[in-house]
Scaffold this active site. Structure first.
Site, mmCIF file in Angstrom:
data_model
loop_
_atom_site.group_PDB
_atom_site.id
_atom_site.type_symbol
_atom_site.label_atom_id
_atom_site.label_comp_id
_atom_site.label_asym_id
_atom_site.label_seq_id
_atom_site.Cartn_x
_atom_site.Cartn_y
_atom_site.Cartn_z
ATOM 1 N N HIS A 140 -8.178 2.624 1.078
ATOM 2 C CA HIS A 140 -8.850 2.899 -0.196
ATOM 3 C C HIS A 140 -9.114 1.593 -0.933
ATOM 4 C CE1 HIS A 140 -4.485 3.270 -0.727
ATOM 5 N NE2 HIS A 140 -4.649 2.774 -1.939
ATOM 6 N N GLN B 219 0.837 -1.202 0.000
ATOM 7 C CA GLN B 219 0.000 0.000 0.000
ATOM 8 C C GLN B 219 0.869 1.247 0.000
ATOM 9 O OE1 GLN B 219 -2.033 0.190 3.743
ATOM 10 N NE2 GLN B 219 -3.431 1.812 3.120
ATOM 11 N N HIS C 134 -9.788 -0.045 -4.514
ATOM 12 C CA HIS C 134 -9.642 0.201 -5.955
ATOM 13 C C HIS C 134 -10.793 -0.462 -6.698
ATOM 14 C CE1 HIS C 134 -5.293 1.486 -6.145
ATOM 15 N NE2 HIS C 134 -5.233 0.824 -5.014
HETATM 16 P P1 AMP Z 1 -2.026 1.928 -3.378
HETATM 17 O O1 AMP Z 1 -0.793 1.371 -3.976
HETATM 18 O O2 AMP Z 1 -3.111 0.905 -3.185
HETATM 19 O O3 AMP Z 1 -1.757 2.724 -2.110
HETATM 20 O O4 AMP Z 1 -2.615 2.923 -4.455
HETATM 21 C C1 AMP Z 1 -2.613 4.309 -4.340
HETATM 22 C C2 AMP Z 1 -3.352 4.839 -5.541
HETATM 23 O O5 AMP Z 1 -3.591 6.225 -5.319
HETATM 24 C C3 AMP Z 1 -2.575 4.715 -6.855
HETATM 25 O O6 AMP Z 1 -3.367 3.976 -7.784
HETATM 26 C C4 AMP Z 1 -2.379 6.175 -7.290
HETATM 27 O O7 AMP Z 1 -2.453 6.353 -8.694
HETATM 28 C C5 AMP Z 1 -3.510 6.881 -6.559
HETATM 29 N N1 AMP Z 1 -3.293 8.310 -6.311
HETATM 30 C C6 AMP Z 1 -2.185 8.882 -5.791
HETATM 31 N N2 AMP Z 1 -2.358 10.210 -5.670
HETATM 32 C C7 AMP Z 1 -3.590 10.492 -6.139
HETATM 33 C C8 AMP Z 1 -4.351 11.690 -6.302
HETATM 34 N N3 AMP Z 1 -3.869 12.880 -5.958
HETATM 35 N N4 AMP Z 1 -5.595 11.601 -6.841
HETATM 36 C C9 AMP Z 1 -6.094 10.396 -7.206
HETATM 37 N N5 AMP Z 1 -5.434 9.218 -7.058
HETATM 38 C C10 AMP Z 1 -4.199 9.256 -6.545
#
Ligand code: AMP
Length: 121
Positions: A96, A90, A98
């Site tokens: 969050h 993460q 997905h």
């Molecule tokens: P994870 O690896 O599950 O923590 O995924 C984090 C996700 O957040 C990734 O898919 C990123 O592309 C997304 N993300 C990061 N910054 C932003 C942002 N400012 N707005 C929308 N999505 C974001």
């Protein structure tokens, strides 16, 4: 708190919002794995599956079913992957979920195009 997703909830950082209520926010992932890739986040800060409130988690699941229908209706997706990373998997340490659409035929719309399609009446 210096949490990116808390700052998005507080409108300190812009996002492409698709749905919002008193408990959660749904917005487009800035770096989508497919057109319509979204994140569902709780408005209360929980780190991950280890500390999230179970009622909030149920609400996130309920909304994910509705968003799946929205994606089928508006973007004509053929399937969806719903997943959630924890620990070293993460990147952002605010829970969050997905929602990642799958398509039989590649659908490569820009973030702005996806946003327009999903938010028009
Ligand atoms: P994870 O690896 O599950 O923590 O995924 C984090 C996700 O957040 C990734 O898919 C990123 O592309 C997304 N993300 C990061 N910054 C932003 C942002 N400012 N707005 C929308 N999505 C974001």
């Amino acid at each position: 708190m210096n949490c990116l997703f808390c700052r998005i909830i507080n409108n300190e950082i812009p996002s492409k919002k698709i749905y919002e209520d008193d408990k959660i926010l749904v917005f487009l992932d800035i770096n989508p794995k497919a057109s319509g890739h979204m994140l569902i986040i709780p408005k209360t800060h929980y780190t991950n599956i280890e500390d999230i409130d179970l009622d909030v988690l149920k609400h996130i699941n309920d909304i994910s079913k509705k968003i799946y229908q929205l994606l089928k209706d508006k973007l004509h997706i053929d399937g969806i992957t719903i997943c959630q990373n924890n620990g070293i998997s993460q990147e952002i340490k605010h829970f969050h979920m997905h929602l990642i659409p799958n398509y039989i035929n590649n659908n490569s719309l820009s973030l702005e195009e996806v946003y327009k399609v999903l938010t028009r009446e």
